[in-house]
Write an enzyme that holds these catalytic residues in place. Structure first.
Site, mmCIF file in Angstrom:
data_model
loop_
_atom_site.group_PDB
_atom_site.id
_atom_site.type_symbol
_atom_site.label_atom_id
_atom_site.label_comp_id
_atom_site.label_asym_id
_atom_site.label_seq_id
_atom_site.Cartn_x
_atom_site.Cartn_y
_atom_site.Cartn_z
ATOM 1 C CE1 TYR A 28 -5.565 -3.791 -7.128
ATOM 2 C CE2 TYR A 28 -3.629 -2.770 -8.128
ATOM 3 C CZ TYR A 28 -4.204 -3.540 -7.130
ATOM 4 O OH TYR A 28 -3.416 -4.066 -6.139
ATOM 5 C CG ASN B 94 5.419 -5.487 -10.053
ATOM 6 O OD1 ASN B 94 4.353 -5.900 -10.460
ATOM 7 N ND2 ASN B 94 6.012 -4.412 -10.559
#
Length: 369
Positions: A103, A132
């Site tokens: 990723y 996040n």
């Protein structure tokens, strides 16, 4: 301004588009997985700013990371070049672009492609390495711990916390959207070639879980979260957005007798509690006083007489109030007081007390006014 948003149906895309519309931006090209090549061709020909939010977080095959995070970026930039469109492009990357995993590598490849495109074309490029992100409309049980915890705790489903001491850096969706719209207007925050969200919250995973569990419990103990703490306030808003659609409501304990009813509504650790009091016609409630506790009464329906008397005086003070002209009546300490329903209908009063009721130390002493 004509604005192209890729990943329009994703978490960040939905929130961004909603706020752009709130602010009067109308010419929005919403690009998602269902957008045809012909439509993308038209979008990249006419757009004047690009929010490139499309990407892959958890594909079925490892090679799809590169296809989704690098491949589509390449297609998008090629179409912009083909159409000689030098619109600014803002792309969302990830802090994982620094890491050696599939990723992260795909995100880093997308970043490098963007910076090469900037050098080649002279177009303005903004790359945001996001930590996040949490907030409404994020997909649970996918790639967001906060979304998963909110969704599962609200539904009494199991959650897994491998290490509660893991420290997380989080940004709130509204702060992300605010920064992106600022960037659209040329007021972005840049540090070491990367855009950043000014407000970042650092908190342990276990503390997040405790907060969310407290939100759920608040429906039982009526304790509202500490809204002074910005993270708690934003996390609580996030949690409520994950409530099951048939559970937006919850019951309150109604203490009913022949005089009417008394129901506690909300409690706070710092600012006391709020209750609703209903008295039938002719009923008198109160006839007590407090040393330190103080209250505020607001009659919202009906008509009342609120009377006061300092405990060492014979002088009675009276206020006639009604729901026709709502006003706050302060109940100071050292005055015995009561409230009487002098109307023909139920008297409904909202009452605030500066402290939570403590049955072991109620600070309430009976005395007729």
């Amino acid at each position: 301004m004509k604005i192209l948003v890729t990943g329009a149906k994703g978490f960040i895309g939905k929130n961004l588009i909603a706020e752009l519309k709130n602010r009067g931006y109308e010419d929005l090209y919403e690009c998602d997985i269902e957008t045809t090549e012909e439509e993308l061709e038209q979008y990249t020909k006419n757009c004047e700013f690009v929010f490139h939010l499309a990407g892959v977080n958890r594909p079925e095959k490892e090679e799809d990371f590169m296809k989704g995070n690098f491949g589509f970026t390449s297609i998008l930039l090629d179409k912009l070049k083909k159409n000689k469109n030098k619109s600014p492009v803002l792309i969302t990357s990830s802090i994982q672009a620094k890491l050696d995993n599939p990723y992260g590598k795909s995100k880093k490849a997308g970043e490098d492609l963007m910076f090469s495109y900037e050098k080649e074309t002279g177009s303005k490029v903004l790359v945001y390495r996001l930590p996040n992100v949490f907030g409404k409309w994020c997909r649970p049980n996918y790639n967001s711990a906060v979304a998963t915890f909110c969704n599962n705790i609200a539904r009494n489903l199991e959650i897994t916390v491998n290490d509660p001491n893991v420290v997380m850096n989080l940004v709130y969706i509204d702060d992300v959207v605010e920064e992106f719209i600022s960037a659209l207007e040329g007021k972005e925050h840049i540090e070491e070639n990367f855009g950043y969200i000014p407000t970042v919250y650092t908190i342990k995973l276990g503390e997040i879980v405790e907060l969310i569990q407290g939100f759920k419990k608040s429906r039982e103990d009526l304790m509202l979260p500490n809204m002074k703490d910005e993270f708690s306030k934003k996390l609580y808003s996030t949690y409520l957005s994950y409530l099951p659609e048939n559970e937006f409501n919850y019951p309150l304990k109604m203490n009913i007798d022949n005089r009417g009813l008394f129901t506690e509504m909300f409690k706070t650790a710092e600012r006391g509690q709020i209750s609703v009091n209903v008295a039938k016609p002719g009923i008198v409630k109160g006839n007590h006083w407090h040393n330190t506790k103080n209250e505020k009464f607001i009659v919202v329906s009906g008509k009342a007489s609120i009377r006061f008397r300092k405990i060492d005086s014979d002088k009675v003070i009276e206020y006639i109030v009604s729901g026709d002209k709502m006003e706050v009546v302060d109940i100071p300490c050292g005055y015995t007081h009561n409230i009487e329903n002098i109307g023909d209908t139920d008297l409904v009063t909202i009452m605030w007390a500066n402290e939570l009721f403590n049955p072991e130390k109620p600070d309430t002493y009976f005395m007729e006014v």
